[in-house]
Design a protein around this motif. Structure first.
Motif, mmCIF file in Angstrom:
data_model
loop_
_atom_site.group_PDB
_atom_site.id
_atom_site.type_symbol
_atom_site.label_atom_id
_atom_site.label_comp_id
_atom_site.label_asym_id
_atom_site.label_seq_id
_atom_site.Cartn_x
_atom_site.Cartn_y
_atom_site.Cartn_z
ATOM 1 N N TYR A 7 0.841 -1.174 0.000
ATOM 2 C CA TYR A 7 0.000 0.000 0.000
ATOM 3 C C TYR A 7 0.891 1.245 0.000
ATOM 4 N N TYR A 8 0.500 2.224 -0.792
ATOM 5 C CA TYR A 8 1.271 3.463 -0.804
ATOM 6 C C TYR A 8 0.916 4.292 0.428
ATOM 7 N N ALA A 9 1.924 4.893 1.026
ATOM 8 C CA ALA A 9 1.730 5.807 2.150
ATOM 9 C C ALA A 9 2.588 7.044 1.909
ATOM 10 N N PRO A 10 2.091 8.239 2.245
ATOM 11 C CA PRO A 10 2.877 9.451 2.004
ATOM 12 C C PRO A 10 4.142 9.475 2.838
ATOM 13 N N THR A 11 5.163 10.115 2.292
ATOM 14 C CA THR A 11 6.461 10.202 2.975
ATOM 15 C C THR A 11 6.760 11.599 3.500
ATOM 16 N N GLY A 12 5.937 12.583 3.102
ATOM 17 C CA GLY A 12 6.173 13.942 3.570
ATOM 18 C C GLY A 12 7.378 14.566 2.887
ATOM 19 N N GLY A 13 8.110 15.388 3.645
ATOM 20 C CA GLY A 13 9.234 16.112 3.081
ATOM 21 C C GLY A 13 8.769 17.319 2.280
ATOM 22 N N LEU A 14 9.699 17.943 1.577
ATOM 23 C CA LEU A 14 9.397 19.075 0.713
ATOM 24 C C LEU A 14 10.062 18.868 -0.635
ATOM 25 N N PRO A 15 9.412 19.245 -1.728
ATOM 26 C CA PRO A 15 10.051 19.128 -3.043
ATOM 27 C C PRO A 15 11.185 20.136 -3.173
ATOM 28 N N PRO A 16 12.147 19.867 -4.047
ATOM 29 C CA PRO A 16 13.260 20.813 -4.237
ATOM 30 C C PRO A 16 12.789 22.091 -4.917
ATOM 31 N N GLN A 17 13.567 23.145 -4.766
ATOM 32 C CA GLN A 17 13.235 24.421 -5.386
ATOM 33 C C GLN A 17 13.271 24.353 -6.912
ATOM 34 N N THR A 18 13.890 23.312 -7.439
ATOM 35 C CA THR A 18 13.994 23.163 -8.891
ATOM 36 C C THR A 18 12.777 22.489 -9.516
ATOM 37 N N SER A 22 3.499 23.180 -11.379
ATOM 38 C CA SER A 22 2.221 22.605 -11.778
ATOM 39 C C SER A 22 2.148 21.123 -11.431
ATOM 40 N N ASP A 23 0.921 20.658 -11.167
ATOM 41 C CA ASP A 23 0.692 19.261 -10.815
ATOM 42 C C ASP A 23 -0.704 18.882 -11.277
ATOM 43 N N ARG A 24 -1.180 17.709 -10.870
ATOM 44 C CA ARG A 24 -2.495 17.236 -11.267
ATOM 45 C C ARG A 24 -3.575 17.615 -10.272
ATOM 46 N N ALA A 25 -3.227 18.377 -9.223
ATOM 47 C CA ALA A 25 -4.219 18.759 -8.224
ATOM 48 C C ALA A 25 -5.304 19.624 -8.848
ATOM 49 N N ILE A 26 -6.566 19.297 -8.520
ATOM 50 C CA ILE A 26 -7.672 20.076 -9.052
ATOM 51 C C ILE A 26 -8.856 19.947 -8.113
ATOM 52 N N PHE A 27 -9.624 21.031 -7.989
ATOM 53 C CA PHE A 27 -10.853 21.024 -7.205
ATOM 54 C C PHE A 27 -11.943 21.617 -8.074
ATOM 55 N N THR A 28 -12.966 20.832 -8.378
ATOM 56 C CA THR A 28 -14.060 21.284 -9.219
ATOM 57 C C THR A 28 -15.357 21.233 -8.427
ATOM 58 N N GLU A 29 -16.463 21.625 -9.051
ATOM 59 C CA GLU A 29 -17.754 21.572 -8.376
ATOM 60 C C GLU A 29 -18.225 20.149 -8.138
ATOM 61 N N ALA A 30 -17.631 19.158 -8.845
ATOM 62 C CA ALA A 30 -18.095 17.774 -8.748
ATOM 63 C C ALA A 30 -17.071 16.825 -8.138
ATOM 64 N N ALA A 32 -12.623 16.360 -6.657
ATOM 65 C CA ALA A 32 -11.298 16.897 -6.368
ATOM 66 C C ALA A 32 -10.283 15.773 -6.521
ATOM 67 N N ILE A 33 -9.098 16.127 -6.999
ATOM 68 C CA ILE A 33 -7.967 15.201 -7.055
ATOM 69 C C ILE A 33 -6.854 15.792 -6.191
ATOM 70 N N ILE A 34 -6.414 15.031 -5.200
ATOM 71 C CA ILE A 34 -5.273 15.425 -4.364
ATOM 72 C C ILE A 34 -4.145 14.447 -4.674
ATOM 73 N N PRO A 35 -3.184 14.827 -5.518
ATOM 74 C CA PRO A 35 -2.113 13.896 -5.883
ATOM 75 C C PRO A 35 -1.135 13.680 -4.731
ATOM 76 N N LYS A 36 -0.451 12.561 -4.780
ATOM 77 C CA LYS A 36 0.479 12.233 -3.701
ATOM 78 C C LYS A 36 1.578 13.265 -3.547
ATOM 79 N N ARG A 37 1.956 13.949 -4.652
ATOM 80 C CA ARG A 37 3.077 14.871 -4.604
ATOM 81 C C ARG A 37 2.801 16.094 -3.749
ATOM 82 N N VAL A 38 1.530 16.416 -3.531
ATOM 83 C CA VAL A 38 1.223 17.611 -2.746
ATOM 84 C C VAL A 38 1.099 17.313 -1.248
ATOM 85 N N MET A 39 1.220 16.043 -0.853
ATOM 86 C CA MET A 39 1.137 15.695 0.570
ATOM 87 C C MET A 39 2.518 15.851 1.195
#
Length: 278
Positions: A7-18, A22-30, A32-39
């Motif tokens: 099972y995938y579990a988030p690892t946290g941390g922070l992405p590099p400044q490089t 943009s990502d696949r995160a989106i929130f619509t009226e119907a 929402a997608i929360i991709p693993k990269r934003v956790m």
């Protein structure tokens, strides 16, 4: 169907400044997608009466969107836990362990939950949680206000492990679509189901499901393409999909391995009315 799953579990941390912004995160009226990269570390939350814990809140009731449940991914360090984890007497919960192990005490009875472990915690239940291992434990915690019905008992607490449950294959699908159920769907005491859905490569939901149930779908393994409210989105292990009631939804699991997700939905109750103020 293999039961040896990871099972995938988030690892946290922070992405590099490089990294690109943009990502696949989106929130619509119907939906929402929360991709693993934003956790990341900076979006974690904390709770009172817990020690050595943090959590990612991936769903919470929102007026005009999905209103019936909340869902957390909780990480507890070695020696951490809580003797007062749930402060709402009307809240029921489901715990599903995705990494590590922990000791869960329910009404005085102790249970050791390992990866794949599942616990149902009814409203008013007295429970505690402790990580007595040397490693972090990570688990999903799904919460919902229980809808009491006169003449129906409140369900009892129980623990299980998905490795010990034979998935139920959907009829007429050639064994490519199956659901691991922890609760009998005919048990009217339960007003929510948290299950695991598995698609083998090539498996599909062959129509846009459009129904009253709200959904939370956390991808445990694999990847797929989802059709949500007329739009195609790609999802992979670690992503979370949050679907409002009646959001049209279908999917195609392209492989190369199984596509599996933890699924929440509200069930078995009359629809409440919004009544005018007198």
């Amino acid at each position: 169907m293999s039961k040896k799953n990871t099972y995938y579990a988030p690892t946290g941390g922070l992405p590099p400044q490089t990294q690109l912004l943009s990502d696949r995160a989106i929130f619509t009226e119907a939906y929402a997608i929360i991709p693993k990269r934003v956790m990341t570390d900076i979006v974690t939350s904390f709770l009172p009466f817990w020690e050595k814990m943090r959590m990612w809140v991936i769903a919470r009731p929102l007026s005009g969107f999905a209103e019936t449940f909340s869902q957390y991914i909780v990480e507890v360090e070695a020696g951490g836990g809580s003797n007062r984890p749930e402060l709402d007497e009307s809240a029921q919960g489901v715990i599903f362990v995705v990494e590590g192990e922990m000791d869960l005490t329910i009404e005085g009875a102790s249970h050791n939950l390992i990866s794949g472990g599942y616990a149902y915690l009814p409203p008013g239940c007295k429970w505690t949680l402790k990580n007595n291992s040397a490693e972090h434990v990570k688990f999903h915690w799904v919460r919902k206000a229980y809808q009491f019905v006169e003449g129906l008992d409140v369900p009892e607490a129980f623990v299980a492990n998905e490795q010990d449950i034979e998935p139920t294959v959907m009829p007429d699908t050639g064994d490519v679509w199956a659901t691991t159920r922890f609760v009998d769907p005919s048990d009217m005491r339960h007003d929510m189901h948290v299950t695991i859905v598995t698609f083998q490569p090539g498996g599909v939901i062959p129509f846009d499901e459009t129904h009253v149930m709200e959904h939370g779908l956390y991808v445990l393994e694999g990847k797929a393409v989802y059709h949500l409210n007329g739009e195609w989105v790609e999802v992979e292990a670690g992503d979370f999909m949050w679907l409002r009631a009646f959001c049209p939804q279908s999917c195609y699991a392209g492989g190369p391995g199984p596509f599996r997700y933890l699924l929440y939905k509200d069930v078995n109750r009359q629809m409440p009315f919004i009544r005018p103020k007198s």
